[in-house]
Design a protein around this motif. Sequence first.
Motif, PDB file in Angstrom:
ATOM      1  N   UNK A 221       0.822  -1.212   0.000  1.00 46.32           N
ATOM      2  CA  UNK A 221       0.000   0.000   0.000  1.00 46.32           C
ATOM      3  C   UNK A 221       0.854   1.260   0.000  1.00 46.32           C
ATOM      4  N   UNK A 222       0.371   2.282  -0.712  1.00 45.25           N
ATOM      5  CA  UNK A 222       1.025   3.593  -0.692  1.00 45.25           C
ATOM      6  C   UNK A 222       0.723   4.269   0.645  1.00 45.25           C
ATOM      7  N   UNK A 223       1.671   5.048   1.101  1.00 45.25           N
ATOM      8  CA  UNK A 223       1.487   5.824   2.334  1.00 45.25           C
ATOM      9  C   UNK A 223       0.444   6.924   2.098  1.00 45.25           C
ATOM     10  N   UNK A 224      -0.419   7.185   3.083  1.00 44.62           N
ATOM     11  CA  UNK A 224      -1.452   8.200   2.855  1.00 44.62           C
ATOM     12  C   UNK A 224      -0.897   9.573   2.486  1.00 44.62           C
TER      13      UNK A 224
ATOM     14  N   UNK B   6      -7.173  15.371   7.157  1.00 47.34           N
ATOM     15  CA  UNK B   6      -8.557  15.761   6.897  1.00 47.34           C
ATOM     16  C   UNK B   6      -9.239  14.774   5.960  1.00 47.34           C
ATOM     17  N   UNK B   7      -8.545  14.465   4.868  1.00 47.46           N
ATOM     18  CA  UNK B   7      -9.155  13.644   3.827  1.00 47.46           C
ATOM     19  C   UNK B   7      -9.464  12.237   4.324  1.00 47.46           C
ATOM     20  N   UNK B   8      -8.566  11.690   5.131  1.00 48.07           N
ATOM     21  CA  UNK B   8      -8.753  10.304   5.578  1.00 48.07           C
ATOM     22  C   UNK B   8      -9.239  10.237   7.020  1.00 48.07           C
TER      23      UNK B   8
ATOM     24  N   UNK C 267      -2.232  -0.524   5.735  1.00 45.95           N
ATOM     25  CA  UNK C 267      -3.100  -1.382   4.914  1.00 45.95           C
ATOM     26  C   UNK C 267      -4.420  -0.724   4.553  1.00 45.95           C
ATOM     27  N   UNK C 268      -4.788   0.316   5.291  1.00 49.42           N
ATOM     28  CA  UNK C 268      -6.102   0.916   5.047  1.00 49.42           C
ATOM     29  C   UNK C 268      -6.106   1.880   3.859  1.00 49.42           C
TER      30      UNK C 268
END
Lengths: 809, 341
Positions: free
Chosen positions: B108-111, B320-322, B339-340
């Motif tokens: 997964x990419x980092x947020x 904010x977005x996540x 993973x989210x």
Amino acid sequence: MKASLAWIRQYVPDLNVGYKEFMDAMTLSGTKVEYYEQLDKNLEKIVVGQIEKIEKHPDADKLVVCQVNVGTETVQIVTGAPNIVIGESEGAKVPVVLDGGRVAGGHDGGPLPENGIKIKKGKLRGVESFGMMCSVEELGQSRDSYPLAPENGIYIFPEDTEVGADAIEVFGLHDAVYEFEITSNRVDCYSIIGIAREVAATFGLDFVPPHPAKTGNNEDISDYVSVEVADRDLCRRYMARGVKNIRIGPSPEWFQRLLAKNGHRPINNLVDITNFILDEYGQPMHAFDMDQIAGRKIIVKRAEDGDEFQTLDGKMHTLDHDVLMICDAEREIGLAGIMGGENSKVTDDVTKVLFECACFDGTNNRLASKRLGLRTDSSAKYEKGLDPNNCEEAVNRACELVELFGCGEVIGGVIDVKEELPAPKRIPFRPDWINAFLGTDIPEADMREYFRRLELEVDDETGEVIAPTFRQDLEAEADIAEEVARMYGYDNIPTTLPKGSSTMGGLPLNLRVQERLQDVAEYCGFSQSMTYSFESPKVYDKLRLPEDHPLRKAVVISNPLGEDFSIMRTLPVNGLLTSLGRNYNRRNKDVRLYELAKVYIPKALPLTELPDERVMMTLGFYGEGDFFDMKGVVEEMLVKVGMRKKMTCEPGTIPFLHPGRQADIFYEGDRIGYLGELHPETADAYEIGGRAYIAVLDTGKLMEHIDLGVTYEGLAMYPEISRDLSMLMDSKIRVGVIEEVIEKYAGPYLESYRLFDVYEGERLGEGKKSVAYNLVFRAKDRTLEDADVSVPIAKILEELEKLGIELRK
Amino acid sequence: MSLKEKLAQIQAEAIESMLSAADPDVLNDIRVRFLGKKGLLTEASKGMKDVPAEERPKMGQLVNDTKKAIEETLEKRKSALMAAVREKKMAAETIDVTMPGRKSAIGHRHPLTLATEEVERIFIGMGYEVIEGPEVEYDYYNFEALNIPPNHPAKDEQDTFYINPQILLRTQTSSCQVHAMERGKVPFKVVAPGRVFRSDEVDATHSPNFHQFEGMIVDKDITFSDLKGTLEQFAIELFGPDTKVKFRPHHFPFTEPSAEMDVSCFKCGGKGCRFCKGEGWIEILGCGMVHPKVLKMSGIDPDEYSGFALGVGLERIALLKYEIDDMRLLYENDIRFLKQF
């Protein structure tokens, strides 16, 4: 910066807006309100009542029954307040909460409940009560604001208060205190006058600043004291006035209330006046006991290194040559603009006072205050860099208040030691340019009106705006355009898109390559991590780097947040290993992480030029998988960035990797990275149980070899010839040796080769292994004949034999 | 029995036995018995020699018709039987489709990267070029060239990490503005995402190591209204088509006029909720018209060119977005967190 509406109204008398409306309007015109505290919150149905009759409560010793005239009627109220006494309190005027009303808090002055306390009629020990008389604490206030309030009991209004009037109005509590966020360029707005000017301009109301009256007797202060400023670079202006026959006492109540709302605890008339000027004009003042000034002489000069000085809060400070001091003929008596000295502080016995109203250098004050660890209300103003032109009105205003409050006799004359004072700045005013810059169509007349409200003059002869000296922030046309924009309202400015040249957007090649590497890492199950760029030098011990290892030479932060964040990393692995360890401790299974971690390699130490910043693709995992899984990921990565030639691995010597399970990675002879199993000692240091593997690729090195272009090769038309070679060899010989031979001697038709079996076992004998390769040959233009293959195979075997590698029979 | 009668009998027998055959093997036996080289039909055809010459063509036709009739029946019966066999086989192969899928564990990419890529995507679409700048930077680029002279209070406000008096860890990606201008290529539109550092203790909303995103355009006739239009577009792309924006005056030393932009709360649509602390608005970024002094210091004539610049905190956007409630999670790299995304 705090300001109550009541104080602002002193200079904008026509201000009449809702609390929220005021906040929004000020924020949109550029004086941002962070929050406000509404003082009449939860204060409902509270009037001025007059106690007409007081009787004993039939069943309670501590209660009395009052008949209170509230203007429209007389109501019965039972109270236990100690200051309502039969035979004394009749006729007293008090705040009364009527049935159905609300107060802010309890009489103990504890934390205020969110919705206040509802007051309903009821019975107290069997006697009906139709409301409540209240204390200032129940109104949510403290005795700081209402010093005449009894310590414990009902507030008593002055006798001339009108019965039946709105008590909250009488208290001055239909008010709110606003906290403004003042930006560092608007030094003028660190004062109530400055804020009031903005308020008047925002709402288009008249601005009525104070104009201090002329004060002073026929004496001259210069006959009392002389002032010498030795270090003029740090003190642009030093003004002083004197007051004699001092009568220390309380300030008027209205005055104390304004101060209290702004967060100053009222002390006495003298202190209150200096605090008032601090907020009203944003100008700090200091009062010296004139009799304590040795030699009747003030000298403003730098301290000597190592001087010891006690401030009036009793604390000792060690000074240096960059601290500006106020001295008398014999000694230091004050930290200029920060705090006065214990040795000259004003006491209740004072008879003569010298008011200092000066302009000290902001930067010097800020740095000195920082070094001394002493930041005061005064230094907080000075550090912004004040306008020396402000001093004169401020000191005169202080003297005006002294006379007004009768707290002494103002001595005539004023001491004013100054450098040349700043003059108003002239800035070209071109309405067309402003409209073009903002993308607006604002009429010139409107712009002039905005300027008028902000006290900016327009010189019609020269076509210039004249910015007063308190507006240090106005320097150029863009600043003038901002004044127009914020008064016009940012929200009223249209929205358009740039019309100019079209440009090509996109990512540079290195970032595109990094994205591809990330894609491969993620396809292979690795998730992206991020860790700090700075770390502890102890990391090198965890990573087992020898004392003299070149990577220990790191860029060091001179003012770090502790040792753990004190050096810029030279190795990309510590953050990743720490993260793996954290996951392991949290019992997360089979964790695979990668990081595009920058390292900072100094070219020389101490640093004279910027270090080399290199982005390292760093991968790590524990759990399922081994060295060759990691090697496979690296190989996939290289292919995906067009590095299609053979990558080679050679045993490496990196201290934090397993000595027998690590390799340097080469591409076209260039070392592009390394991979291996973590050294068990390092794994222990990071608390990773079991085996962990890492790989590091220098993306900068990759950039020298990548090829994102693709050329299609025709699909094979002719059949292949496949040969398997099974070899017996010493188990210490690496298969890489065989591959080198294959590549060198297999000739032009070798299409591919593949290791498909490695076997070690008793059957072969001690120290032997068998290795099997499959070789595929093919020609592009014809079907191969046996000789095309058998000749090179024979050559390969011959060469291998020289290395002690035999064909297995 | 005449040949004709014989043929009729063979045909009848063959068809009957084929229709009753239960599986393909039996059917094949029947085929061999009737149509094989030594089959009944071949045997019967031998009687042709006794047929008078004038009748032979007619009788030959009859033999062929018989053969054809048998073959047709055979084919039909064969496909029917094959289909039945396939049905039976498939019925036996039925799987439990509710059993879990076999996944290759993709990472997964980092947020923060996701947020950066999202912002990049929007600006690249508007013709902006992504650039980078050094993180260990000269004071000049981080402060002086941005109209923050030595001893300016803003330098204190930003709590800078210093290496030595000339070299520091950049406190803002605004340093990239200067690098962009110094390239000497005007007009330009650039964005510069990157890591910045300030001496803030670690807590739920602060990190001494964080990320910003800088944007800058310099061209002829760039106006404040262009700034508003561009950023409104950006907000709509990032937070959805119903997003509203509000510009408030602010101060940055390197822009004039300066502004902060709020967006309508994307949780409550601006009504006010816990998320926006009842305000209905969320502060997103700082921006402004490039200060003429700043243009001039980097060799661009402010009488000819103007521009605007913006700076966004990427952690803030990601949080904010996540709806992430603690910034520390971004740097812990717990796989259950990563993973989210």
